[in-house]
Design a protein around this motif. Structure first.
Motif, PDB file in Angstrom:
ATOM      1  N   GLU A   1       0.019   6.556  10.188  1.00 52.52           N
ATOM      2  CA  GLU A   1      -0.809   7.549   9.478  1.00 52.52           C
ATOM      3  C   GLU A   1      -2.275   7.409   9.873  1.00 52.52           C
ATOM      4  O   GLU A   1      -2.985   8.397  10.084  1.00 52.52           O
ATOM      5  CB  GLU A   1      -0.666   7.382   7.962  1.00 52.52           C
ATOM      6  CG  GLU A   1       0.691   7.756   7.387  1.00 52.52           C
ATOM      7  CD  GLU A   1       1.015   9.246   7.504  1.00 52.52           C
ATOM      8  OE1 GLU A   1       0.142  10.034   7.904  1.00 52.52           O
ATOM      9  OE2 GLU A   1       2.169   9.617   7.215  1.00 52.52           O
TER      10      GLU A   1
ATOM     11  N   GLY B   1      -0.943  -1.597   2.454  1.00 54.16           N
ATOM     12  CA  GLY B   1      -1.482  -1.106   1.179  1.00 54.16           C
ATOM     13  C   GLY B   1      -2.996  -1.149   1.150  1.00 54.16           C
ATOM     14  O   GLY B   1      -3.669  -0.183   0.756  1.00 54.16           O
TER      15      GLY B   1
ATOM     16  N   ILE C   1       8.216   1.639  -1.652  1.00 52.15           N
ATOM     17  CA  ILE C   1       8.899   0.413  -1.252  1.00 52.15           C
ATOM     18  C   ILE C   1       9.095  -0.511  -2.457  1.00 52.15           C
ATOM     19  O   ILE C   1      10.101  -1.202  -2.572  1.00 52.15           O
ATOM     20  CB  ILE C   1       8.150  -0.277  -0.086  1.00 52.15           C
ATOM     21  CG1 ILE C   1       9.129  -1.076   0.745  1.00 52.15           C
ATOM     22  CG2 ILE C   1       7.025  -1.170  -0.582  1.00 52.15           C
ATOM     23  CD1 ILE C   1       8.558  -1.468   2.079  1.00 52.15           C
TER      24      ILE C   1
ATOM     25  N   GLY D   1      -0.076   6.863   3.184  1.00 51.62           N
ATOM     26  CA  GLY D   1       0.137   5.429   3.361  1.00 51.62           C
ATOM     27  C   GLY D   1       0.384   4.743   2.026  1.00 51.62           C
ATOM     28  O   GLY D   1       1.254   3.869   1.907  1.00 51.62           O
TER      29      GLY D   1
ATOM     30  N   ALA E   1       6.101   9.280   9.436  1.00 49.04           N
ATOM     31  CA  ALA E   1       5.943   8.268   8.391  1.00 49.04           C
ATOM     32  C   ALA E   1       6.377   8.808   7.044  1.00 49.04           C
ATOM     33  O   ALA E   1       6.514   8.077   6.093  1.00 49.04           O
ATOM     34  CB  ALA E   1       4.506   7.795   8.327  1.00 49.04           C
TER      35      ALA E   1
ATOM     36  N   GLN F   1       4.396   2.332   9.220  1.00 51.26           N
ATOM     37  CA  GLN F   1       4.203   3.705   8.734  1.00 51.26           C
ATOM     38  C   GLN F   1       2.743   3.973   8.378  1.00 51.26           C
ATOM     39  O   GLN F   1       2.193   5.015   8.731  1.00 51.26           O
ATOM     40  CB  GLN F   1       5.102   3.952   7.517  1.00 51.26           C
ATOM     41  CG  GLN F   1       6.577   4.058   7.884  1.00 51.26           C
ATOM     42  CD  GLN F   1       7.431   4.285   6.656  1.00 51.26           C
ATOM     43  OE1 GLN F   1       7.533   3.425   5.794  1.00 51.26           O
ATOM     44  NE2 GLN F   1       8.027   5.456   6.565  1.00 51.26           N
ATOM     45  N   VAL F   2       2.104   3.027   7.691  1.00 50.75           N
ATOM     46  CA  VAL F   2       0.689   3.200   7.340  1.00 50.75           C
ATOM     47  C   VAL F   2      -0.164   3.197   8.610  1.00 50.75           C
ATOM     48  O   VAL F   2      -1.080   4.019   8.764  1.00 50.75           O
ATOM     49  CB  VAL F   2       0.203   2.106   6.356  1.00 50.75           C
ATOM     50  CG1 VAL F   2      -1.272   2.300   6.053  1.00 50.75           C
ATOM     51  CG2 VAL F   2       1.015   2.144   5.068  1.00 50.75           C
ATOM     52  N   GLY F   3       0.166   2.282   9.541  1.00 49.05           N
ATOM     53  CA  GLY F   3      -0.567   2.242  10.807  1.00 49.05           C
ATOM     54  C   GLY F   3      -0.498   3.572  11.543  1.00 49.05           C
ATOM     55  O   GLY F   3      -1.499   4.071  12.076  1.00 49.05           O
TER      56      GLY F   3
ATOM     57  N   SER G   1       6.974  -0.637   6.496  1.00 46.10           N
ATOM     58  CA  SER G   1       5.958   0.138   5.758  1.00 46.10           C
ATOM     59  C   SER G   1       4.579  -0.037   6.391  1.00 46.10           C
ATOM     60  O   SER G   1       3.764   0.888   6.373  1.00 46.10           O
ATOM     61  CB  SER G   1       5.933  -0.257   4.275  1.00 46.10           C
ATOM     62  OG  SER G   1       5.481  -1.585   4.118  1.00 46.10           O
ATOM     63  N   ASP G   2       4.312  -1.216   6.962  1.00 50.17           N
ATOM     64  CA  ASP G   2       3.019  -1.423   7.636  1.00 50.17           C
ATOM     65  C   ASP G   2       2.916  -0.564   8.902  1.00 50.17           C
ATOM     66  O   ASP G   2       1.838  -0.072   9.241  1.00 50.17           O
ATOM     67  CB  ASP G   2       2.823  -2.905   7.982  1.00 50.17           C
ATOM     68  CG  ASP G   2       2.720  -3.764   6.726  1.00 50.17           C
ATOM     69  OD1 ASP G   2       1.953  -3.391   5.823  1.00 50.17           O
ATOM     70  OD2 ASP G   2       3.408  -4.786   6.643  1.00 50.17           O
TER      71      ASP G   2
ATOM     72  N   VAL H   1       3.987   5.340   0.750  1.00 46.99           N
ATOM     73  CA  VAL H   1       4.972   4.421   1.334  1.00 46.99           C
ATOM     74  C   VAL H   1       5.020   3.120   0.540  1.00 46.99           C
ATOM     75  O   VAL H   1       6.089   2.564   0.270  1.00 46.99           O
ATOM     76  CB  VAL H   1       4.614   4.128   2.814  1.00 46.99           C
ATOM     77  CG1 VAL H   1       5.493   3.043   3.393  1.00 46.99           C
ATOM     78  CG2 VAL H   1       4.693   5.405   3.654  1.00 46.99           C
ATOM     79  N   ASN H   2       3.832   2.652   0.121  1.00 49.17           N
ATOM     80  CA  ASN H   2       3.762   1.385  -0.599  1.00 49.17           C
ATOM     81  C   ASN H   2       4.211   1.486  -2.050  1.00 49.17           C
ATOM     82  O   ASN H   2       4.721   0.518  -2.609  1.00 49.17           O
ATOM     83  CB  ASN H   2       2.349   0.801  -0.491  1.00 49.17           C
ATOM     84  CG  ASN H   2       2.124   0.186   0.870  1.00 49.17           C
ATOM     85  OD1 ASN H   2       2.476  -0.957   1.110  1.00 49.17           O
ATOM     86  ND2 ASN H   2       1.590   0.966   1.809  1.00 49.17           N
TER      87      ASN H   2
END
Lengths: 202, 202
Positions: free
Chosen positions: A153, B25, B168, B161, A200, A149-151, A146-147, B164-165
């Motif tokens: 984005e 997050g 999860i 982002g 993502a 994916q955020v990165g 998930s980190d 995603v959090n």
């Protein structure tokens, strides 16, 4: 003091203020810096088992590269605002005589190149970080996906935001050869940044 | 000290460190905070002429709302990391006896709701800021349009982002009614966030 040595709270206030800098160009660089930093974190978290020494080395190399790219992007937060101010100063030069007019035009054109180089470097660095995502996907700890994916984005926001800032300056450039070259690189970086990594949102 | 009272440089180092917080997050919340701040800046720059008093009031209201949303998103940078640590602590509770097991399960489920609420609030605030873009487009200074575009990219990165959090954590929630409600809101926020504003790449 550089922008990135201010507190996050103070920098957010600076973004909110009606003063033109820091603006979107610095914000795009910051987005890329946060995104590359998240990838560097994940690169420091190998799969709990079944990693060969070669896999670990790949992950370590990707992490070092992300850390270097994050540092580049961090310095671009300031570089973008400085470049913007250079353009503003050039436009303010006197234009009473033909000689002044010619000198002002040259100064504007020179400043525009500096103001294009900064967001173009943001695009290059964001793109280079995005290209490392497959290494993290293959060898990084899946719990940290998930980190990634955020990165991703954030890096894409940095890439697209920087593109807007390249193009706004490119419209005033008089050297057609240079403008065409930059436009070509912008298109290439945008395409590979969008295609070069798993979505993502999938 | 809160994360947003650290320097940008120090926070970027924190994101890079292998410690799990701050992670994606908090990064999503930060992206939203920067994006909302850019919109607030543009709201402070009315069109040079031809604005009615009513137009100016609309712009001022949008600016105040963006500033409030940016402050919410800024506080969510910390809230998200605190919520993550709550979940980790709950998973570490003892589980030797049936009583301990039941208490641990309750603690985990409670912590998951807190860890869902934070990114869900990031989604809500990012979405609310995106919804104000048409006001800026209609009444803001067109010279600052590139800042709106970058702000929009950052708000969308924050929205995606954060999603995603949310998801999860939602995977571990046992209360199906609550999980369905959250999933429905996530879908609605994602859709209106993607559709509710002009594309920044057009």
């Amino acid at each position: 003091m550089t922008l990135t040595h201010r507190t996050v709270n103070a920098l957010l206030q600076d973004f909110r203020s009606p003063a033109p800098t820091p603006g979107g160009g610095s914000a795009a660089a910051l987005a890329g810096a946060v995104g590359a930093s998240l990838l560097a974190m994940v690169a420091a978290l190998p799969k709990p088992r079944a990693s060969t020494a070669a896999d670990l080395q790949l992950l370590r190399d990707a992490g070092e590269r992300c850390t270097a790219l994050a540092a580049d992007l961090e310095s671009l937060v300031d570089r973008d605002s400085e470049a913007y101010e250079l353009v503003v100063s050039a436009y303010r030069l006197p234009k009473a005589t033909d000689e002044e007019k010619a000198a002002r035009t040259r100064a504007i054109q020179d400043a525009l190149r500096v103001a294009i180089a900064a967001p173009l470097d943001v695009m290059r660095a964001s793109n280079a970080a995005i290209a490392l995502v497959p290494v993290l996907q293959a060898h990084g700890n899946q719990n940290a996906w998930s980190d990634v994916q955020v990165g991703l984005e954030l890096l894409r926001a940095g890439l697209r935001g920087a593109r807007v800032n390249v193009e706004i300056n490119l419209g005033s450039v008089k050297d057609a050869t240079y403008a065409t070259e930059v436009a070509r690189e912008v298109a290439r970086l945008s395409e590979s940044g969008a295609a070069g990594a798993p979505s993502a949102s999938s």
